[in-house]
Design an enzyme around this catalytic site. Structure first.
Site, PDB file in Angstrom:
ATOM      1  N   GLY A  17       0.826  -1.307   0.025  1.00 59.89           N
ATOM      2  CA  GLY A  17       0.140  -0.093  -0.059  1.00 59.89           C
ATOM      3  C   GLY A  17       1.012   1.241   0.051  1.00 59.89           C
ATOM      4  O   GLY A  17       2.187   1.159  -0.129  1.00 59.89           O
ATOM      5  N   LEU A  18       0.178   2.447   0.149  1.00 60.04           N
ATOM      6  CA  LEU A  18       0.928   3.805   0.346  1.00 60.04           C
ATOM      7  C   LEU A  18       1.329   3.870   1.526  1.00 60.04           C
ATOM      8  O   LEU A  18       0.828   4.653   2.480  1.00 60.04           O
ATOM      9  CB  LEU A  18       0.065   4.933  -0.301  1.00 60.04           C
ATOM     10  CG  LEU A  18       0.918   6.188  -0.634  1.00 60.04           C
ATOM     11  CD1 LEU A  18       1.541   5.974  -1.877  1.00 60.04           C
ATOM     12  CD2 LEU A  18      -0.378   7.431  -0.688  1.00 60.04           C
ATOM     13  N   HIS A  19       2.660   3.203   1.929  1.00 60.35           N
ATOM     14  CA  HIS A  19       3.034   3.202   3.325  1.00 60.35           C
ATOM     15  C   HIS A  19       4.140   4.626   3.268  1.00 60.35           C
ATOM     16  O   HIS A  19       4.063   5.126   2.506  1.00 60.35           O
ATOM     17  CB  HIS A  19       3.734   1.865   3.742  1.00 60.35           C
ATOM     18  CG  HIS A  19       4.706   1.555   2.812  1.00 60.35           C
ATOM     19  ND1 HIS A  19       6.148   1.615   2.900  1.00 60.35           N
ATOM     20  CD2 HIS A  19       4.693   0.727   1.547  1.00 60.35           C
ATOM     21  CE1 HIS A  19       6.770   1.203   2.142  1.00 60.35           C
ATOM     22  NE2 HIS A  19       5.818   0.669   1.058  1.00 60.35           N
ATOM     23  N   ALA A  20       4.836   4.423   4.673  1.00 58.45           N
ATOM     24  CA  ALA A  20       5.952   5.253   4.636  1.00 58.45           C
ATOM     25  C   ALA A  20       6.647   5.883   3.473  1.00 58.45           C
ATOM     26  O   ALA A  20       6.768   6.919   3.213  1.00 58.45           O
ATOM     27  CB  ALA A  20       6.595   5.227   6.096  1.00 58.45           C
TER      28      ALA A  20
END
Lengths: 94, 158
Positions: A17-20
């Site tokens: 996913g759109l993580h850090a």
């Protein structure tokens, strides 16, 4: 004069996913452009230049995101942001 | 995901003594080991994994905050801790500022959505300046626990 506006849809490609890391990369890239950049998921719009706001989108793999860039470099900005959202990751560590 | 679901209260550090980046990561991991949230035998491997992740790009996201994290197969569910450094630690942050506030996350490899939900909560609460400011001024573990509980109960809006 009306500022150019570019709208593009991108699907989150990272299995994490759109993580850090992609959020940081996206915000850093967005900050290089003079255009304002909004990232929209469903009815939530956040500032593409803010890591914290991007992380609140909870954008998992497969989520479609609308990229809205407004400003004189909107074309290049939207294309760069879409490129990051659609990049698959090869590392196993988020 | 609420703080109470992943932050190990016993591991919280309010007066971090570390001055460097690796030292800070080790201090936070040690807190989780001491609290029984991480296996002591895995400590060095976890510190190394967090540092390997930092080499891909600092998790110092600016405004004095960092979210060091890694996946590790020794944990069955996501565990996290909070660290407060009064003097600030050079974490090679995006904006170059020293870090006063750490949220560390260690997640099982097969649960990417839990990791994302924990990050989402941290990011959401940190956008509230009162929450961020009070945390940085916390004088005791109890202060931090109370702030996290208040955040879980939506006392800080959003």
């Amino acid at each position: 004069m009306v500022q150019p506006e570019v709208r593009l849809v991108a699907v989150v490609a990272s299995k994490h996913g759109l993580h850090a890391r992609p959020a940081i990369q996206l915000a850093e890239t967005a900050q290089r452009f003079v255009s304002t950049i909004q990232i929209v998921k469903d009815d939530t719009a956040v500032d593409g230049k803010s890591v914290l706001q991007l992380l609140t989108l909870l954008a998992e793999k497969g989520t479609p995101l609308l990229v809205v860039a407004r400003g004189k470099d909107a074309d290049a900005a939207a294309a760069a942001i879409v490129g990051i959202i659609e990049t698959e990751e090869t590392t196993t560590n988020p | 995901m609420k703080f109470s679901e992943f932050i190990s209260s016993k591991s919280i550090k309010v007066n971090m003594v570390s001055e460097g980046k690796t030292e800070a990561v080790a201090e936070l991991v040690q807190g989780l080991v001491d609290a029984g949230s991480l296996d002591a035998a895995q400590k060095d491997g976890i510190i190394q994994a967090v540092m390997n992740r930092e080499e891909l790009g600092s998790t110092g996201i600016g405004r004095g905050v960092a979210v060091p994290h890694t996946k590790h197969s020794s944990v069955k569910e996501i565990v996290g801790t909070v660290g407060v450094s009064k003097s600030g630690i050079d974490f090679r942050s995006l904006d170059g500022d020293k870090v006063n506030l750490f949220f560390m996350l260690i997640s099982p490899p097969d649960r990417p959505s839990d990791h994302l939900r924990a990050l989402e909560n941290i990011a959401k609460q940190l956008q509230n300046e009162s929450f961020c400011g009070f945390l940085k001024q916390a004088k005791s573990v109890e202060d931090v626990v109370q702030l996290l509980n208040e955040a879980d109960e939506n006392h800080f809006g959003s």
